[in-house]
Design a protein around this motif. Sequence first.
Motif, PDB file in Angstrom:
ATOM      1  N   GLN A 116      58.336  10.959 -24.095  1.00  0.00           N
ATOM      2  CA  GLN A 116      59.567  11.412 -23.454  1.00  0.00           C
ATOM      3  C   GLN A 116      59.940  10.602 -22.227  1.00  0.00           C
ATOM      4  OE1 GLN A 116      60.749  15.197 -21.893  1.00  0.00           O
ATOM      5  NE2 GLN A 116      60.672  16.033 -23.958  1.00  0.00           N
ATOM      6  N   LEU A 117      59.058   9.721 -21.816  1.00  0.00           N
ATOM      7  CA  LEU A 117      59.290   8.948 -20.600  1.00  0.00           C
ATOM      8  C   LEU A 117      59.928   7.603 -20.905  1.00  0.00           C
ATOM      9  CD1 LEU A 117      55.866   9.554 -18.826  1.00  0.00           C
ATOM     10  CD2 LEU A 117      58.041  10.736 -18.396  1.00  0.00           C
ATOM     11  N   ASP A 118      60.653   7.087 -19.938  1.00  0.00           N
ATOM     12  CA  ASP A 118      61.137   5.715 -19.994  1.00  0.00           C
ATOM     13  C   ASP A 118      59.922   4.814 -20.201  1.00  0.00           C
ATOM     14  OD1 ASP A 118      61.597   3.058 -18.333  1.00  0.00           O
ATOM     15  OD2 ASP A 118      63.593   3.805 -18.875  1.00  0.00           O
ATOM     16  N   GLU A 119      60.091   3.757 -20.974  1.00  0.00           N
ATOM     17  CA  GLU A 119      58.920   2.924 -21.290  1.00  0.00           C
ATOM     18  C   GLU A 119      58.290   2.295 -20.039  1.00  0.00           C
ATOM     19  OE1 GLU A 119      60.052  -1.491 -22.923  1.00  0.00           O
ATOM     20  OE2 GLU A 119      60.372   0.170 -24.286  1.00  0.00           O
ATOM     21  N   GLU A 120      59.042   2.149 -18.966  1.00  0.00           N
ATOM     22  CA  GLU A 120      58.468   1.632 -17.721  1.00  0.00           C
ATOM     23  C   GLU A 120      57.547   2.648 -17.049  1.00  0.00           C
ATOM     24  OE1 GLU A 120      61.188  -0.017 -14.895  1.00  0.00           O
ATOM     25  OE2 GLU A 120      62.297  -1.109 -16.414  1.00  0.00           O
ATOM     26  N   LEU A 121      57.734   3.934 -17.344  1.00  0.00           N
ATOM     27  CA  LEU A 121      56.885   4.981 -16.761  1.00  0.00           C
ATOM     28  C   LEU A 121      55.627   5.241 -17.578  1.00  0.00           C
ATOM     29  CD1 LEU A 121      59.178   7.859 -15.472  1.00  0.00           C
ATOM     30  CD2 LEU A 121      57.755   6.308 -14.169  1.00  0.00           C
ATOM     31  N   GLN A 122      55.641   4.909 -18.835  1.00  0.00           N
ATOM     32  CA  GLN A 122      54.510   5.204 -19.711  1.00  0.00           C
ATOM     33  C   GLN A 122      53.183   4.648 -19.197  1.00  0.00           C
ATOM     34  OE1 GLN A 122      55.616   4.077 -23.707  1.00  0.00           O
ATOM     35  NE2 GLN A 122      57.363   5.476 -23.703  1.00  0.00           N
ATOM     36  N   PRO A 123      53.155   3.447 -18.593  1.00  0.00           N
ATOM     37  CA  PRO A 123      51.876   2.935 -18.098  1.00  0.00           C
ATOM     38  C   PRO A 123      51.213   3.802 -17.026  1.00  0.00           C
ATOM     39  CG  PRO A 123      53.424   1.135 -18.321  1.00  0.00           C
ATOM     40  CD  PRO A 123      54.194   2.410 -18.553  1.00  0.00           C
ATOM     41  N   LEU A 124      51.972   4.669 -16.354  1.00  0.00           N
ATOM     42  CA  LEU A 124      51.360   5.571 -15.382  1.00  0.00           C
ATOM     43  C   LEU A 124      50.349   6.507 -16.043  1.00  0.00           C
ATOM     44  CD1 LEU A 124      54.374   6.623 -13.113  1.00  0.00           C
ATOM     45  CD2 LEU A 124      52.419   5.195 -12.472  1.00  0.00           C
ATOM     46  N   PHE A 125      50.497   6.724 -17.332  1.00  0.00           N
ATOM     47  CA  PHE A 125      49.611   7.633 -18.058  1.00  0.00           C
ATOM     48  C   PHE A 125      48.641   6.875 -18.973  1.00  0.00           C
ATOM     49  CE2 PHE A 125      53.186  10.117 -16.724  1.00  0.00           C
ATOM     50  CZ  PHE A 125      52.580  11.261 -16.253  1.00  0.00           C
ATOM     51  N   GLU A 126      48.524   5.576 -18.755  1.00  0.00           N
ATOM     52  CA  GLU A 126      47.594   4.743 -19.512  1.00  0.00           C
ATOM     53  C   GLU A 126      46.564   4.177 -18.547  1.00  0.00           C
ATOM     54  OE1 GLU A 126      50.274   1.884 -21.198  1.00  0.00           O
ATOM     55  OE2 GLU A 126      51.094   3.321 -22.622  1.00  0.00           O
ATOM     56  N   ASP A 127      45.467   3.696 -19.074  1.00  0.00           N
ATOM     57  CA  ASP A 127      44.412   3.107 -18.244  1.00  0.00           C
ATOM     58  C   ASP A 127      44.028   4.037 -17.100  1.00  0.00           C
ATOM     59  OD1 ASP A 127      44.460   0.791 -19.835  1.00  0.00           O
ATOM     60  OD2 ASP A 127      46.102  -0.037 -18.638  1.00  0.00           O
ATOM     61  N   VAL A 128      43.855   5.304 -17.436  1.00  0.00           N
ATOM     62  CA  VAL A 128      43.519   6.328 -16.451  1.00  0.00           C
ATOM     63  C   VAL A 128      42.149   6.024 -15.865  1.00  0.00           C
ATOM     64  CG1 VAL A 128      43.051   8.791 -16.154  1.00  0.00           C
ATOM     65  CG2 VAL A 128      44.952   8.029 -17.580  1.00  0.00           C
ATOM     66  N   THR A 129      42.072   6.042 -14.547  1.00  0.00           N
ATOM     67  CA  THR A 129      40.815   5.717 -13.869  1.00  0.00           C
ATOM     68  C   THR A 129      39.932   6.942 -13.661  1.00  0.00           C
ATOM     69  OG1 THR A 129      41.867   5.981 -11.705  1.00  0.00           O
ATOM     70  CG2 THR A 129      41.853   3.758 -12.654  1.00  0.00           C
ATOM     71  N   VAL A 130      40.429   8.121 -13.987  1.00  0.00           N
ATOM     72  CA  VAL A 130      39.648   9.350 -13.842  1.00  0.00           C
ATOM     73  C   VAL A 130      38.905   9.607 -15.151  1.00  0.00           C
ATOM     74  CG1 VAL A 130      39.797  11.845 -13.545  1.00  0.00           C
ATOM     75  CG2 VAL A 130      41.265  10.347 -12.202  1.00  0.00           C
ATOM     76  N   ASP A 131      37.626   9.844 -15.037  1.00  0.00           N
ATOM     77  CA  ASP A 131      36.802  10.165 -16.208  1.00  0.00           C
ATOM     78  C   ASP A 131      36.772  11.679 -16.380  1.00  0.00           C
ATOM     79  OD1 ASP A 131      34.970  10.480 -18.219  1.00  0.00           O
ATOM     80  OD2 ASP A 131      33.326   9.497 -17.153  1.00  0.00           O
ATOM     81  N   PRO A 132      37.407  12.214 -17.435  1.00  0.00           N
ATOM     82  CA  PRO A 132      37.436  13.674 -17.628  1.00  0.00           C
ATOM     83  C   PRO A 132      36.032  14.289 -17.729  1.00  0.00           C
ATOM     84  CG  PRO A 132      38.930  12.595 -19.172  1.00  0.00           C
ATOM     85  CD  PRO A 132      38.156  11.516 -18.464  1.00  0.00           C
ATOM     86  N   GLU A 133      35.045  13.505 -18.110  1.00  0.00           N
ATOM     87  CA  GLU A 133      33.673  14.012 -18.217  1.00  0.00           C
ATOM     88  C   GLU A 133      33.067  14.321 -16.841  1.00  0.00           C
ATOM     89  OE1 GLU A 133      32.196  14.697 -21.150  1.00  0.00           O
ATOM     90  OE2 GLU A 133      34.088  14.142 -22.081  1.00  0.00           O
ATOM     91  N   GLN A 134      33.632  13.708 -15.789  1.00  0.00           N
ATOM     92  CA  GLN A 134      33.104  13.937 -14.448  1.00  0.00           C
ATOM     93  C   GLN A 134      33.755  15.122 -13.755  1.00  0.00           C
ATOM     94  OE1 GLN A 134      33.641  10.194 -12.420  1.00  0.00           O
ATOM     95  NE2 GLN A 134      31.918   9.264 -13.470  1.00  0.00           N
TER      96      GLN A 134
END
Length: 135
Positions: A116-134
């Motif tokens: 649903q996001l502009d393609e320029e915004l999509q990278p904000l939700f990629e390469d996430v530096t937070v590890d959900p396991e932690q």
Amino acid sequence: MQENEFYSLVQEDGHLESMDSAQAASEAVLATLGETLTGGQAEDVAAQLPDGLASILEDTGHDGAGYDRDQFVDRVGEHLHETNVEGDDAEQFAEAVTDAVAAALTDGEVENLKGQLDEELQPLFEDVTVDPEQI
């Protein structure tokens, strides 16, 4: 994920001095995200966030603004002007908050959100530096 865990992630990733600053940055980014989503998508994302954070998305006008990255960051900065957090680092805060959001969501919901996001915004939700396991 609990609300305090979310804010801790934002504080660390966004290099913010306090939990209050992390909360203000989170509210600014979530309000801006809410503006760029339609109501249905905002509700889907909100359903996977802690209640206090979910209400920010739910209470925002969901006009599907379709911000590009620069517009999104500018809007976050505008929201921050109403707080004690310096808006000059709005892009850094946007990245920290969206990383925490992505960590809180299922992979499927992250993909739906990005769709649903502009393609320029999509990278904000990629390469996430937070590890959900932690969390």
